[in-house]
Design a protein around this motif. Structure first.
Motif, PDB file in Angstrom:
ATOM      1  N   MET A 283     -57.422  21.579 146.859  1.00 20.32           N
ATOM      2  CA  MET A 283     -57.786  22.217 148.106  1.00 20.32           C
ATOM      3  C   MET A 283     -57.546  23.717 147.982  1.00 20.32           C
ATOM      4  SD  MET A 283     -56.572  20.710 151.739  1.00 20.32           S
ATOM      5  CE  MET A 283     -56.844  18.977 151.669  1.00 20.32           C
ATOM      6  N   ASN A 284     -58.452  24.498 148.470  1.00 20.85           N
ATOM      7  CA  ASN A 284     -58.246  25.940 148.400  1.00 20.85           C
ATOM      8  C   ASN A 284     -57.551  26.439 149.668  1.00 20.85           C
ATOM      9  OD1 ASN A 284     -60.178  26.291 150.406  1.00 20.85           O
ATOM     10  ND2 ASN A 284     -61.827  26.627 148.949  1.00 20.85           N
ATOM     11  N   ASP A 285     -57.181  27.708 149.631  1.00 17.55           N
ATOM     12  CA  ASP A 285     -56.432  28.276 150.756  1.00 17.55           C
ATOM     13  C   ASP A 285     -57.220  28.236 152.055  1.00 17.55           C
ATOM     14  OD1 ASP A 285     -54.187  28.769 149.269  1.00 17.55           O
ATOM     15  OD2 ASP A 285     -54.828  30.785 148.701  1.00 17.55           O
ATOM     16  N   ASN A 286     -58.530  28.432 151.992  1.00 17.47           N
ATOM     17  CA  ASN A 286     -59.353  28.409 153.195  1.00 17.47           C
ATOM     18  C   ASN A 286     -59.317  27.029 153.850  1.00 17.47           C
ATOM     19  OD1 ASN A 286     -61.111  29.440 155.145  1.00 17.47           O
ATOM     20  ND2 ASN A 286     -62.890  28.698 154.015  1.00 17.47           N
ATOM     21  N   GLU A 287     -59.383  25.976 153.052  1.00 19.42           N
ATOM     22  CA  GLU A 287     -59.324  24.620 153.602  1.00 19.42           C
ATOM     23  C   GLU A 287     -57.969  24.349 154.236  1.00 19.42           C
ATOM     24  OE1 GLU A 287     -60.520  21.651 150.774  1.00 19.42           O
ATOM     25  OE2 GLU A 287     -62.202  22.861 150.111  1.00 19.42           O
ATOM     26  N   GLU A 288     -56.904  24.822 153.592  1.00 15.34           N
ATOM     27  CA  GLU A 288     -55.563  24.640 154.152  1.00 15.34           C
ATOM     28  C   GLU A 288     -55.424  25.379 155.483  1.00 15.34           C
ATOM     29  OE1 GLU A 288     -52.352  25.341 151.420  1.00 15.34           O
ATOM     30  OE2 GLU A 288     -53.564  24.553 149.772  1.00 15.34           O
ATOM     31  N   LEU A 289     -55.946  26.595 155.543  1.00 16.32           N
ATOM     32  CA  LEU A 289     -55.892  27.356 156.790  1.00 16.32           C
ATOM     33  C   LEU A 289     -56.673  26.652 157.893  1.00 16.32           C
ATOM     34  CD1 LEU A 289     -56.254  31.015 155.521  1.00 16.32           C
ATOM     35  CD2 LEU A 289     -54.269  30.002 156.639  1.00 16.32           C
ATOM     36  N   ARG A 290     -57.826  26.111 157.546  1.00 15.84           N
ATOM     37  CA  ARG A 290     -58.634  25.391 158.546  1.00 15.84           C
ATOM     38  C   ARG A 290     -57.900  24.144 159.023  1.00 15.84           C
ATOM     39  NH1 ARG A 290     -63.415  27.148 159.545  1.00 15.84           N
ATOM     40  NH2 ARG A 290     -64.219  25.175 160.285  1.00 15.84           N
ATOM     41  N   ARG A 291     -57.247  23.423 158.109  1.00 11.62           N
ATOM     42  CA  ARG A 291     -56.490  22.230 158.490  1.00 11.62           C
ATOM     43  C   ARG A 291     -55.337  22.606 159.426  1.00 11.62           C
ATOM     44  NH1 ARG A 291     -54.579  19.693 153.587  1.00 11.62           N
ATOM     45  NH2 ARG A 291     -52.743  21.006 153.804  1.00 11.62           N
TER      46      ARG A 291
END
Length: 105
Positions: free
Chosen positions: A1-9
């Motif tokens: 998972m990239n940082d953008n996906e983690e931020l969205r989660r």
């Protein structure tokens, strides 16, 4: 998972907590009105017993609100996770990168 996906989660999690808070406030208001109406119909002018349920739900609302909007609601970085592991174990962690597929990160 990239940082953008983690931020969205994390953003979805925060929005869900805020939505849950306002839903709880609505339930608290409805229950308070219902209990007050029952008290008024059954025992008007006597001891106002709904205060205990209203107070208890108010304390719960405080904690739900702190969870949704409180000071602890920030994004936790990998450095925060590493520091917590060090505090828990008392040992510095190895310099191996964390596994990105770990659902707890």
């Amino acid at each position: 998972m990239n940082d953008n996906e983690e931020l969205r989660r994390e953003a979805r999690k925060r929005l869900k907590a805020r939505s849950g808070f306002w839903s709880y406030i609505g339930v608290w208001g409805a229950v308070s009105l219902l209990l007050t109406a029952i008290w008024f119909i059954a025992t008007p002018g006597e001891y106002f017993w709904p205060v205990w349920a209203i107070f208890g739900m108010g304390v719960a609302a405080l904690f739900v609100g702190l969870d949704a909007y409180g000071p602890g609601r920030r994004y936790h970085t990998e450095a925060d996770v590493d520091a917590e592991i060090e505090r828990m174990t008392g040992h510095p962690i190895s310099q191996n990168p964390p596994h990105r597929d770990d659902p707890t990160l």
